[in-house]
Design a protein around this motif. Structure first.
Motif, PDB file in Angstrom:
ATOM      1  N   ASP A   7      -3.421  10.078  -4.434  1.00  0.00           N
ATOM      2  CA  ASP A   7      -2.497  11.018  -3.991  1.00  0.00           C
ATOM      3  C   ASP A   7      -1.152  10.571  -4.530  1.00  0.00           C
ATOM      4  OD1 ASP A   7      -4.476  12.392  -2.783  1.00  0.00           O
ATOM      5  OD2 ASP A   7      -3.863  11.673  -0.750  1.00  0.00           O
ATOM      6  N   HIS A   8      -0.710   9.339  -4.577  1.00  0.00           N
ATOM      7  CA  HIS A   8       0.498   9.150  -5.045  1.00  0.00           C
ATOM      8  C   HIS A   8       0.799   9.228  -6.606  1.00  0.00           C
ATOM      9  CE1 HIS A   8       4.077   6.454  -5.773  1.00  0.00           C
ATOM     10  NE2 HIS A   8       3.442   5.854  -6.718  1.00  0.00           N
ATOM     11  N   TRP A  19      -5.289   7.053  -1.243  1.00  0.00           N
ATOM     12  CA  TRP A  19      -3.668   7.044  -1.245  1.00  0.00           C
ATOM     13  C   TRP A  19      -3.165   6.884  -2.474  1.00  0.00           C
ATOM     14  CZ3 TRP A  19      -0.625   3.129  -2.802  1.00  0.00           C
ATOM     15  CH2 TRP A  19       0.648   3.459  -2.877  1.00  0.00           C
TER      16      TRP A  19
END
Length: 115
Positions: free
Chosen positions: A88-89, A85
């Motif tokens: 991806d951020h 995550w």
């Protein structure tokens, strides 16, 4: 303790997204997962600021770890859900692929009044 500071651009319109995501890691619902991720990476301190500049907002990051290269390697390559995550951020908000590696910035000044 080895440390590094660096800046990455915040893409247009993404400042609040970054602020909210980092807030969720600092004081919100992602805090436990964030702390676990940084422990696994060997990170002992991390601070992030948003700096407005004439070229747009920048995220200014300070990081401490016994082994900075290993820490960046873990953050960039771990298969844990939080780490995925986070990568991806960073890609979405900063346009930077942590999976491609993060070169350590060149230190050009290091003043310490205690030395």
């Amino acid at each position: 303790m080895p440390s590094v500071g660096f800046a990455v651009p915040v893409l247009p319109g993404k400042t609040d997204v970054d602020r909210d995501a980092m807030g969720s890691c600092w004081k919100g619902e992602r805090r436990a997962a964030y702390e676990d991720a940084r422990r696994r990476a060997g990170v002992t301190k991390e601070a992030v600021w948003i700096q407005a500049t004439p070229m747009g907002d920048m995220a200014v990051i300070y990081l401490e770890a016994d082994d900075l290269e290993a820490a960046f390697g873990t953050i960039g390559g771990s298969g844990e859900p939080f780490d995925q995550w986070f990568r991806d951020h960073v890609q979405d908000v900063h346009g930077v692929s942590l999976a491609d590696g993060m070169p350590i910035p060149e230190l050009i000044l290091d003043f310490d009044s205690e030395v």
